[in-house]
Design a protein around this motif. Structure first.
Motif, PDB file in Angstrom:
ATOM      1  N   MET A   1       0.820  -1.207   0.000  1.00 12.56           N
ATOM      2  CA  MET A   1       0.000   0.000   0.000  1.00 12.56           C
ATOM      3  C   MET A   1       0.858   1.264   0.000  1.00 12.56           C
ATOM      4  O   MET A   1       0.520   2.260  -0.637  1.00 12.56           O
ATOM      5  CB  MET A   1      -0.938   0.006   1.210  1.00 12.56           C
ATOM      6  CG  MET A   1      -1.895   1.192   1.226  1.00 12.56           C
ATOM      7  SD  MET A   1      -2.938   1.247   2.713  1.00 12.56           S
ATOM      8  CE  MET A   1      -1.731   1.722   3.949  1.00 12.56           C
ATOM      9  N   LEU A   2       1.991   1.209   0.700  1.00 13.38           N
ATOM     10  CA  LEU A   2       2.800   2.412   0.901  1.00 13.38           C
ATOM     11  C   LEU A   2       3.896   2.609  -0.144  1.00 13.38           C
ATOM     12  O   LEU A   2       4.419   3.711  -0.300  1.00 13.38           O
ATOM     13  CB  LEU A   2       3.465   2.362   2.287  1.00 13.38           C
ATOM     14  CG  LEU A   2       2.531   2.377   3.501  1.00 13.38           C
ATOM     15  CD1 LEU A   2       3.345   2.163   4.775  1.00 13.38           C
ATOM     16  CD2 LEU A   2       1.746   3.675   3.582  1.00 13.38           C
ATOM     17  N   GLN A   3       4.234   1.562  -0.901  1.00 19.40           N
ATOM     18  CA  GLN A   3       5.467   1.585  -1.683  1.00 19.40           C
ATOM     19  C   GLN A   3       5.527   2.670  -2.758  1.00 19.40           C
ATOM     20  O   GLN A   3       6.610   3.170  -3.068  1.00 19.40           O
ATOM     21  CB  GLN A   3       5.695   0.214  -2.327  1.00 19.40           C
ATOM     22  CG  GLN A   3       4.667  -0.178  -3.375  1.00 19.40           C
ATOM     23  CD  GLN A   3       4.921  -1.574  -3.939  1.00 19.40           C
ATOM     24  OE1 GLN A   3       5.894  -2.229  -3.604  1.00 19.40           O
ATOM     25  NE2 GLN A   3       4.028  -2.032  -4.802  1.00 19.40           N
TER      26      GLN A   3
ATOM     27  N   GLU B   1      -5.420   7.317  -6.576  1.00 17.60           N
ATOM     28  CA  GLU B   1      -4.953   7.898  -5.328  1.00 17.60           C
ATOM     29  C   GLU B   1      -4.553   6.835  -4.307  1.00 17.60           C
ATOM     30  O   GLU B   1      -3.859   7.124  -3.332  1.00 17.60           O
ATOM     31  CB  GLU B   1      -6.028   8.809  -4.722  1.00 17.60           C
ATOM     32  CG  GLU B   1      -7.296   8.097  -4.292  1.00 17.60           C
ATOM     33  CD  GLU B   1      -8.297   9.046  -3.657  1.00 17.60           C
ATOM     34  OE1 GLU B   1      -7.934  10.210  -3.414  1.00 17.60           O
ATOM     35  OE2 GLU B   1      -9.433   8.620  -3.401  1.00 17.60           O
ATOM     36  N   TYR B   2      -4.962   5.595  -4.505  1.00 21.39           N
ATOM     37  CA  TYR B   2      -4.667   4.545  -3.533  1.00 21.39           C
ATOM     38  C   TYR B   2      -3.329   3.858  -3.783  1.00 21.39           C
ATOM     39  O   TYR B   2      -2.608   3.526  -2.846  1.00 21.39           O
ATOM     40  CB  TYR B   2      -5.784   3.504  -3.523  1.00 21.39           C
ATOM     41  CG  TYR B   2      -7.090   4.047  -3.012  1.00 21.39           C
ATOM     42  CD1 TYR B   2      -7.286   4.276  -1.651  1.00 21.39           C
ATOM     43  CD2 TYR B   2      -8.133   4.359  -3.881  1.00 21.39           C
ATOM     44  CE1 TYR B   2      -8.480   4.786  -1.170  1.00 21.39           C
ATOM     45  CE2 TYR B   2      -9.336   4.866  -3.408  1.00 21.39           C
ATOM     46  CZ  TYR B   2      -9.500   5.081  -2.061  1.00 21.39           C
ATOM     47  OH  TYR B   2     -10.688   5.587  -1.585  1.00 21.39           O
ATOM     48  N   CYS B   3      -2.985   3.590  -5.052  1.00 22.26           N
ATOM     49  CA  CYS B   3      -1.723   2.903  -5.336  1.00 22.26           C
ATOM     50  C   CYS B   3      -0.755   3.765  -6.131  1.00 22.26           C
ATOM     51  O   CYS B   3       0.375   3.365  -6.392  1.00 22.26           O
ATOM     52  CB  CYS B   3      -1.985   1.586  -6.073  1.00 22.26           C
ATOM     53  SG  CYS B   3      -2.626   1.791  -7.757  1.00 22.26           S
ATOM     54  N   ASN B   4      -1.201   4.948  -6.558  1.00 23.59           N
ATOM     55  CA  ASN B   4      -0.377   5.912  -7.288  1.00 23.59           C
ATOM     56  C   ASN B   4      -0.011   5.447  -8.698  1.00 23.59           C
ATOM     57  O   ASN B   4       0.921   5.964  -9.305  1.00 23.59           O
ATOM     58  CB  ASN B   4       0.903   6.246  -6.517  1.00 23.59           C
ATOM     59  CG  ASN B   4       1.074   7.743  -6.320  1.00 23.59           C
ATOM     60  OD1 ASN B   4       0.133   8.516  -6.491  1.00 23.59           O
ATOM     61  ND2 ASN B   4       2.264   8.156  -5.952  1.00 23.59           N
ATOM     62  N   THR B   5      -0.725   4.463  -9.217  1.00 21.23           N
ATOM     63  CA  THR B   5      -0.525   4.036 -10.595  1.00 21.23           C
ATOM     64  C   THR B   5      -1.159   5.068 -11.536  1.00 21.23           C
ATOM     65  O   THR B   5      -2.281   5.512 -11.303  1.00 21.23           O
ATOM     66  CB  THR B   5      -1.168   2.665 -10.849  1.00 21.23           C
ATOM     67  OG1 THR B   5      -0.527   1.698 -10.008  1.00 21.23           O
ATOM     68  CG2 THR B   5      -1.018   2.241 -12.298  1.00 21.23           C
ATOM     69  N   THR B   6      -0.441   5.440 -12.581  1.00 24.44           N
ATOM     70  CA  THR B   6      -0.962   6.388 -13.559  1.00 24.44           C
ATOM     71  C   THR B   6      -1.311   5.649 -14.848  1.00 24.44           C
ATOM     72  O   THR B   6      -0.484   4.897 -15.382  1.00 24.44           O
ATOM     73  CB  THR B   6       0.057   7.493 -13.861  1.00 24.44           C
ATOM     74  OG1 THR B   6       0.356   8.209 -12.659  1.00 24.44           O
ATOM     75  CG2 THR B   6      -0.506   8.470 -14.891  1.00 24.44           C
TER      76      THR B   6
END
Length: 283
Positions: free
Chosen positions: A31-33, A263-268
């Motif tokens: 979750m944080l990586q 917004e949860y995993c920062n994947t674009t």
């Protein structure tokens, strides 16, 4: 099943008290990586993950839960979404510079919101003011208000470069003989209050419970796996783009691209003009 990511329910056979222990590590790292959260934000979110897991198991429902703290401090809000399968995701949003790392330093004056959306039945929400100087204090107040059952919660985190851990334990009276249950609860809490952060974070559930309650008869139930599940996908982004409508899509086509960041995993997710033109064909 890894003991680093599981929830275990237990029961005192000779006391009117039940409990739960949750440990998260690998799932917390996932979750944080991809986020550049400051350490106090990571600690807050890790505590919230453990707390949400305990809360979900306590409510015994099928559906989704959202646990959020929000206030006037540096952290605008921190939220974790979970479900009865012990799948979670979380996010933190800032509104000013961090000047301390305690719970109150981060949140200030604010509220805890617990929203439960069962698969069957009506959605409901509980809201209480931030209480004490910890998330555990506020959650205990929530249970005393909403469930009217004395509850004790312990939350600890260990956030280091490259790995993160969080663990929590919940003790709660059973809704039976209230007078006896209160006596039993006081006895169990006296023992549980001796727990250290290292014990909760490092020991197996069995060893920890034995160290605390070796003179009690404790029944453990099968462990439930806890995991980070973001839930985002390119397909969901495509559906979201289509929902914008034809005119909005054409505007992005003119710009040549559209990017959507989870917004949860920062994947674009990147959509170039040809991809957008293909989506516009749905109209």
């Amino acid at each position: 099943m890894s003991q680093s990511d599981q929830l275990v329910r237990f029961l005192f056979r000779e006391k009117d008290v039940r409990g739960e222990v949750v440990k998260v590590a690998q799932s917390l790292d996932l979750m944080l990586q991809n986020h550049q959260y400051a350490l106090p934000m990571k600690q807050l979110l890790a505590e919230l993950v453990a707390a949400t897991s305990l809360l979900t198991a306590t409510l015994k429902f099928e559906g989704n839960i959202a646990v959020q703290v929000q206030g006037d401090g540096p952290v605008k809000f921190a939220a974790v979404n979970g479900n009865n399968d012990q799948q979670f995701r979380g996010v933190v949003r800032m509104q000013s510079e961090i000047k301390g790392d305690s719970f109150i330093d981060l949140i200030g004056e604010g509220f805890l919101l617990v929203t439960v959306t069962p698969e069957q039945g009506e959605r409901y929400q509980g809201v209480i003011p931030i209480t004490g100087n910890s998330l555990a204090d506020t959650l205990e107040a929530y249970f005393n208000q909403s469930e009217q059952l004395p509850t004790r919660i312990y939350l600890h985190t260990d956030i280091q470069a490259g790995h993160a851990k969080a663990a929590g334990m919940l003790l709660q009276v059973l809704p039976v003989d209230q007078d006896q249950a209160k006596i039993d609860f006081a006895d169990i809490v006296t023992l549980a209050d001796t727990i250290t952060a290292d014990e909760l974070l490092q020991l197996s559930v069995e060893d920890m419970l034995f160290r605390l309650f070796h003179q009690e008869v404790v029944e453990l139930f099968p462990a439930q796996h806890v995991e980070f599940v973001c839930g985002c996908s390119r397909e969901k982004c495509e559906a979201a783009i289509i929902s914008l409508g034809q005119q909005a899509i054409e505007e992005h086509i003119a710009e040549g691209k559209l990017e959507i960041c989870c917004e949860y995993c920062n994947t674009t997710y990147h959509f170039d003009a040809p991809a957008l033109i293909q989506l516009a064909k749905n109209f």
